[in-house]
Design a protein around this motif. Structure first.
Motif, PDB file in Angstrom:
ATOM      1  N   GLN A  86       0.831  -1.206   0.000  1.00 47.01           N
ATOM      2  CA  GLN A  86       0.000   0.000   0.000  1.00 47.01           C
ATOM      3  C   GLN A  86       0.864   1.254   0.000  1.00 47.01           C
ATOM      4  N   ARG A  87       1.922   1.255   0.813  1.00 50.62           N
ATOM      5  CA  ARG A  87       2.814   2.413   0.839  1.00 50.62           C
ATOM      6  C   ARG A  87       3.462   2.620  -0.523  1.00 50.62           C
ATOM      7  N   GLU A  88       3.858   1.517  -1.158  1.00 50.25           N
ATOM      8  CA  GLU A  88       4.470   1.611  -2.481  1.00 50.25           C
ATOM      9  C   GLU A  88       3.479   2.182  -3.503  1.00 50.25           C
ATOM     10  N   LEU A  89       2.228   1.724  -3.437  1.00 50.71           N
ATOM     11  CA  LEU A  89       1.214   2.210  -4.375  1.00 50.71           C
ATOM     12  C   LEU A  89       0.923   3.695  -4.160  1.00 50.71           C
ATOM     13  N   LEU A  90       0.880   4.136  -2.905  1.00 43.76           N
ATOM     14  CA  LEU A  90       0.649   5.547  -2.634  1.00 43.76           C
ATOM     15  C   LEU A  90       1.794   6.403  -3.178  1.00 43.76           C
ATOM     16  N   GLU A  91       3.027   5.931  -3.024  1.00 40.12           N
ATOM     17  CA  GLU A  91       4.171   6.672  -3.553  1.00 40.12           C
ATOM     18  C   GLU A  91       4.094   6.755  -5.079  1.00 40.12           C
ATOM     19  N   ARG A  92       3.675   5.655  -5.710  1.00 44.10           N
ATOM     20  CA  ARG A  92       3.559   5.655  -7.174  1.00 44.10           C
ATOM     21  C   ARG A  92       2.402   6.549  -7.634  1.00 44.10           C
ATOM     22  N   TYR A  93       1.316   6.527  -6.860  1.00 43.13           N
ATOM     23  CA  TYR A  93       0.168   7.368  -7.192  1.00 43.13           C
ATOM     24  C   TYR A  93       0.559   8.849  -7.093  1.00 43.13           C
ATOM     25  N   ALA A  94       1.359   9.196  -6.111  1.00 44.43           N
ATOM     26  CA  ALA A  94       1.843  10.572  -5.976  1.00 44.43           C
ATOM     27  C   ALA A  94       2.724  10.946  -7.162  1.00 44.43           C
ATOM     28  N   ARG A  95       3.579  10.020  -7.606  1.00 41.63           N
ATOM     29  CA  ARG A  95       4.427  10.288  -8.772  1.00 41.63           C
ATOM     30  C   ARG A  95       3.569  10.483 -10.021  1.00 41.63           C
ATOM     31  N   PHE A  96       2.450   9.792 -10.076  1.00 41.23           N
ATOM     32  CA  PHE A  96       1.543   9.936 -11.221  1.00 41.23           C
ATOM     33  C   PHE A  96       1.040  11.377 -11.322  1.00 41.23           C
ATOM     34  N   PHE A  97       0.643  11.978 -10.210  1.00 41.53           N
ATOM     35  CA  PHE A  97       0.130  13.345 -10.249  1.00 41.53           C
ATOM     36  C   PHE A  97       1.219  14.352 -10.599  1.00 41.53           C
ATOM     37  N   ASN A  98       2.465  14.029 -10.274  1.00 40.31           N
ATOM     38  CA  ASN A  98       3.562  14.938 -10.599  1.00 40.31           C
ATOM     39  C   ASN A  98       3.825  15.042 -12.096  1.00 40.31           C
ATOM     40  N   LEU A  99       3.180  14.162 -12.888  1.00 40.10           N
ATOM     41  CA  LEU A  99       3.361  14.202 -14.339  1.00 40.10           C
ATOM     42  C   LEU A  99       2.653  15.381 -14.991  1.00 40.10           C
ATOM     43  N   PHE A 100       1.664  15.960 -14.309  1.00 41.61           N
ATOM     44  CA  PHE A 100       0.800  16.946 -14.948  1.00 41.61           C
ATOM     45  C   PHE A 100       1.330  18.363 -14.767  1.00 41.61           C
ATOM     46  N   SER A 101       1.016  19.184 -15.755  1.00 44.48           N
ATOM     47  CA  SER A 101       1.490  20.565 -15.767  1.00 44.48           C
ATOM     48  C   SER A 101       0.381  21.509 -15.338  1.00 44.48           C
ATOM     49  N   MET A 102       0.782  22.735 -15.001  1.00 41.97           N
ATOM     50  CA  MET A 102      -0.191  23.758 -14.653  1.00 41.97           C
ATOM     51  C   MET A 102      -1.102  23.999 -15.855  1.00 41.97           C
ATOM     52  N   GLY A 103      -2.395  24.114 -15.602  1.00 45.31           N
ATOM     53  CA  GLY A 103      -3.362  24.296 -16.689  1.00 45.31           C
ATOM     54  C   GLY A 103      -4.053  23.010 -17.084  1.00 45.31           C
ATOM     55  N   GLN A 104      -3.491  21.855 -16.690  1.00 40.84           N
ATOM     56  CA  GLN A 104      -4.124  20.562 -16.927  1.00 40.84           C
ATOM     57  C   GLN A 104      -4.870  20.155 -15.658  1.00 40.84           C
ATOM     58  N   GLN A 105      -6.147  19.854 -15.799  1.00 41.92           N
ATOM     59  CA  GLN A 105      -6.969  19.522 -14.639  1.00 41.92           C
ATOM     60  C   GLN A 105      -7.350  18.045 -14.662  1.00 41.92           C
ATOM     61  N   LEU A 106      -7.476  17.480 -13.470  1.00 38.19           N
ATOM     62  CA  LEU A 106      -7.885  16.085 -13.332  1.00 38.19           C
ATOM     63  C   LEU A 106      -9.128  16.018 -12.455  1.00 38.19           C
ATOM     64  N   GLN A 107      -9.977  15.080 -12.773  1.00 44.81           N
ATOM     65  CA  GLN A 107     -11.141  14.807 -11.925  1.00 44.81           C
ATOM     66  C   GLN A 107     -11.247  13.299 -11.743  1.00 44.81           C
ATOM     67  N   TYR A 162     -13.544   6.601 -12.669  1.00 43.56           N
ATOM     68  CA  TYR A 162     -13.268   7.336 -13.900  1.00 43.56           C
ATOM     69  C   TYR A 162     -12.237   8.429 -13.623  1.00 43.56           C
ATOM     70  N   LEU A 163     -11.472   8.763 -14.659  1.00 49.32           N
ATOM     71  CA  LEU A 163     -10.519   9.863 -14.592  1.00 49.32           C
ATOM     72  C   LEU A 163     -10.814  10.781 -15.771  1.00 49.32           C
ATOM     73  N   THR A 164     -11.151  12.032 -15.477  1.00 57.23           N
ATOM     74  CA  THR A 164     -11.451  13.008 -16.522  1.00 57.23           C
ATOM     75  C   THR A 164     -10.306  14.002 -16.603  1.00 57.23           C
ATOM     76  N   LEU A 165      -9.792  14.206 -17.822  1.00 50.40           N
ATOM     77  CA  LEU A 165      -8.660  15.097 -18.062  1.00 50.40           C
ATOM     78  C   LEU A 165      -9.164  16.320 -18.820  1.00 50.40           C
ATOM     79  N   THR A 166      -8.791  17.516 -18.352  1.00 52.75           N
ATOM     80  CA  THR A 166      -9.253  18.758 -18.962  1.00 52.75           C
ATOM     81  C   THR A 166      -8.057  19.625 -19.328  1.00 52.75           C
ATOM     82  N   VAL A 167      -8.086  20.176 -20.555  1.00 50.33           N
ATOM     83  CA  VAL A 167      -7.042  21.098 -21.005  1.00 50.33           C
ATOM     84  C   VAL A 167      -7.713  22.304 -21.661  1.00 50.33           C
ATOM     85  N   SER A 168      -6.939  23.341 -21.876  1.00 47.93           N
ATOM     86  CA  SER A 168      -7.439  24.542 -22.550  1.00 47.93           C
ATOM     87  C   SER A 168      -6.908  24.602 -23.966  1.00 47.93           C
TER      88      SER A 168
END
Length: 810
Positions: A86-107, A162-168
């Motif tokens: 579980q700790r490993e998965l949480l660390e990987r999940y955190a790394r996943f969010f670090n992939l996104f740039s400002m202006g890109q939204q996730l839901q 579901y994961l919704t990705l939003t860009v401008s």
């Protein structure tokens, strides 16, 4: 009042003579007025949906230059994983969010979706022909048992992610230039980091989900071509009949099957220490709800500036309070408010996370939308949801005056319309892990019982896993034989094009074979049912069939004639030449019988070498003597779709050779079926007995490695887990299984399995100290506890056939 056609129509007024009072002209005017009113009402109902369009490819045009796509996520084994995992998965999940740039939204959205009971039953009930057939009595009983196990509830609740990705973008094309590679990156990273499958949802799929939430309509798909012909829009399809706001904190939609009362809650105050169980607690509430977590990355430099400004504010507040405390002759350190001390400590930790732990900041909003069919039901459900949140120290507040904004924020459109947000680090965002209880509800699957965690049915298709290989493990009395027989019966009844082969050393499956009209082969030297080891499949795609068969026969003859010493090179050369000659002679004239051991004996007598005579002498008792039971033409129907090999009477002298003949016959059938596009299911009971035979063990290891390529689904069934784990080849087979059914185990065996398979304590508890029929099921990346117990009084024919427990009841 509702804004749609909710009032009952009235009869037109009449004059005393009983004729309509209105003139044709006034009737047209009234009809026109009503049509205009309906159009206005429909337009107002559509206004509750805050988006512009949804394209057929699944892009949602949100307006304001924003565009979104939605991905459906598979669940992962998080809740039952070990603490380290579980700790490993949480660390990987955190790394996943670090992939996104400002202006890109996730839901991230969890939808508790209703699956109608009739829909589930349609997946697993077998059609019953009007005039019946040979298995009608078992088919009918099977359907009764399935109905009983699924229960009487109108529907089951399944949590979908579901994961919704939003860009401008300035245009749709510009947005797609960002969205398409982003979707590919997200799909790859979700699998690489979390072993979570992410599939892009197209327009019809997206509308199908939204329609359920806005109209309560469960129709599948959407006809874009029809929409284009009619001039309608997706908003026409998704809008409810009418909308009402009965209070400041509720929204009511006039749906297809009645009113839908909605209330959206928002998480205002986050606890200082967040648990990773919040989403699980919420999704376990058995009601219609939508959980949406909006995440917007903040630029790294802006993140630091934001924290520094907050630190400066707190420092100023601390200085001001110290000054006041000194003036009041109070300790300027000890008497500071606890809330200020806590805020200062949080800012210090946050600076450390940003500088040293590669953390980022995100603007987040968490909302929960609850739906019901009445005001009273809504109040009750909201209370349960808020109580679930409180168990994790979270308070969900009702959004007064903001229900329309909250409704659209909860829908998986990709944008938050609420003025409520909280800034979190990568680690805090990752703690809001959405992965909860896994389900298996394959469209073409078999019924394996119910999910012991959620009560939902388990409908699984072994053909969809990586290889379909399986083991059924359980102590005596744990229900493993019953479990295996149930799967076999389902294949025989529900998969008429598939074939089943059973190898049984203890007569366990004989009643099942008799009931389903199997070809029964008693394998021993004196049996009247003969299988010829020289039988050959000529349409194999593995290579030259004669060479392959000669190699297989040489392996058998080494065991039969060579014993522990084996055969000399000269003897093997003579045998190879003689076998090849016999087959070439057969291929020249296939009207003649297939060669046999007797044919080989005759051929050896024709060879000039003295070694040939010695081999012929050694072969004589197997070709014409006491043990000549395998020296004749096959006289059983091996073309039957159900073949049962009973090896219980196979004596020690012939055990190895007999097993090799059986396995060769099995592989012949697999290859023949493969050539005809037919799938084969192989079951081997008391599998641990094969471990004493190195040749059988090597053959099974080869089968488990090659099975999927040739449409074979092998299943090893055993109670002796200790012996299984003690054999390296067996451990390899176990590791190469995508389907494991672990029923009741002894604690020592369970611990061994946990080490080999990486099981958590919760997973171990699912198959230790449990009643018969309970256990842990693993299908690929999905692992869940199951209940395969079947209660029926009085017992029907199928349950009587499957149950091997002694019972003295009448």
């Amino acid at each position: 009042m509702f804004l749609g056609n909710k009032s009952k129509s009235k009869k037109p007024a009449t004059n005393p003579a009983g004729t309509p009072a209105a003139t044709p002209k006034s009737s047209k005017a009234a009809a026109k007025k009503k049509a205009k009113a309906r159009a206005a009402e429909a337009k107002k109902a559509q206004s509750v949906l805050w988006y512009d369009a949804i394209t057929e490819s699944g892009v949602c045009v949100l307006g304001g230059g924003k565009y979104s796509v939605m991905l459906r996520l598979s669940d992962i084994n998080y809740q039952l994983a070990t603490d380290d995992r579980q700790r490993e998965l949480l660390e990987r999940y955190a790394r996943f969010f670090n992939l996104f740039s400002m202006g890109q939204q996730l839901q991230v959205t969890i939808v508790n979706r209703r699956l109608e009971r009739d829909t589930l039953l349609g997946k697993v009930l077998f059609p019953e022909p009007l005039h019946g057939d040979a298995v009608s009595v078992y088919r009918s009983d099977h359907n009764k048992l399935v109905r009983s196990m699924i229960g009487e509830s109108r529907y089951s609740i399944v949590a979908e992610k579901y994961l919704t990705l939003t860009v401008s973008g300035e245009s749709l094309d510009e947005a797609l230039a960002v969205l398409n590679p982003l979707v590919e990156q997200v799909t790859n990273q979700m699998w690489t980091l979390l072993e979570c499958r992410a599939h892009r949802v197209d327009g019809p799929g997206r509308i199908e989900l939204l329609r359920e939430l806005t109209r309560g309509c469960y129709a599948a798909g959407f006809d874009y071509a029809g929409m284009a012909r009619s001039g309608a829009t997706t908003r026409d399809e998704l809008a409810p009949q009418a909308v009402e706001f009965p209070t400041r904190s509720e929204l009511v939609l006039a749906g297809d099957e009645g009113d839908i009362w909605c209330q959206t809650l928002v998480l205002r105050d986050y606890p200082s220490w967040m648990s990773d169980q919040l989403f699980r607690r919420l999704s376990e509430v058995q009601t219609d709800l939508v959980i949406s977590f909006h995440i917007s990355p903040i630029d790294r430099s802006e993140s630091r500036d934001l924290v520094m400004r907050r630190k400066a504010e707190l420092d100023m507040e601390r200085t001001d309070r110290r000054r006041k405390l000194v003036k009041a002759n109070m300790d300027p350190e000890e008497d500071l408010p606890e809330s200020l001390k806590r805020s200062l400590a949080e800012v210090k930790d946050l600076m450390h996370d940003l500088d040293d732990n590669d953390q980022r900041l995100y603007t987040t909003t968490l909302v929960v939308m609850v739906q019901a069919s009445s005001a009273e039901e809504l109040k009750d459900r909201v209370t349960k949801v808020r109580q679930a949140a409180k168990t994790e120290s979270c308070d969900l507040a009702v959004m007064k005056f903001f229900q329309e904004q909250g409704f659209n924020t909860a829908l998986p459109l990709g944008e938050s319309f609420l003025p409520v947000h909280r800034t979190l680090t990568s680690a805090a965002v990752a703690v809001m892990v959405p992965f909860t209880s896994q389900e298996i509800l394959d469209d073409q699957g078999l019924f394996y019982g119910t999910n012991a965690a959620t009560g939902n049915p388990i409908i699984a298709d072994r053909r969809r896993t990586r290889n379909g290989n399986a083991f059924v493990l359980g102590t005596s009395g744990s229900g493993k034989s019953h479990f295996s027989k149930w799967e076999i019966a389902e294949v025989l009844i529900g998969r008429p094009n598939d074939e089943v082969i059973i190898i049984d050393p203890e007569h366990e499956y004989r009643p099942l074979a008799d009931a389903f009209d199997a070809t029964v082969v008693d394998v021993h030297a004196g049996s009247s049912q003969v299988i010829n080891p020289f039988d050959i499949v000529l349409n194999t795609r593995e290579g030259d069939p004669v060479r392959l068969k000669a190699e297989s026969l040489l392996s058998m003859l080494r065991v039969l004639l060579g014993g522990g010493r084996g055969l000399s090179a000269a003897q093997e050369s003579i045998l190879d030449r003689s076998i090849t000659t016999l087959y070439h002679r057969y291929l020249d004239d296939q009207n003649q019988p297939v060669p046999t051991l007797r044919s080989l004996h005759g051929e050896l007598l024709l060879q000039a070498e003295p070694e040939a005579a010695a081999i012929a002498t050694a072969l004589e008792m197997y070709a014409t003597g006491t043990f000549s039971g395998f020296a004749q033409q096959t006289n059983v129907d091996v073309s039957n779709r159900f073949i049962y090999y009973d090896i219980a009477k196979l004596g020690d002298h012939m055990k190895t050779f007999g097993m090799m003949v059986v396995l060769d016959q099995v592989w012949n059938r697999v290859m023949s079926n493969f050539g005809r596009g037919i799938r084969t299911w192989l079951y081997v009971d008391e599998f641990h007995l094969m471990f004493t035979n190195p040749h059988a063990l090597a053959t099974f290891l080869s089968i488990y490695k090659r099975a999927r390529k040739y449409g074979l689904l092998p299943t090893g069934i055993t109670q002796n887990v200790e012996e299984l784990l003690a054999v390296p080849e067996a451990r390899l087979m176990l590791s190469n299984c995508d389907c494991l059914f672990l029923l009741g185990q002894k604690k020592t065996d369970a611990d061994e399995l946990a080490v080999l398979l990486g099981l958590s304590d919760d997973q171990i508890r699912a198959f230790t100290s449990v009643e018969a029929g309970y256990g842990l099921l693993s299908f690929g990346a999905t692992t869940l506890p199951f209940n395969a117990r079947k209660e029926q009084s009085p017992r029907g024919p199928l349950l009587t056939l499957l149950d091997t427990t002694f019972d003295d009841r009448s």
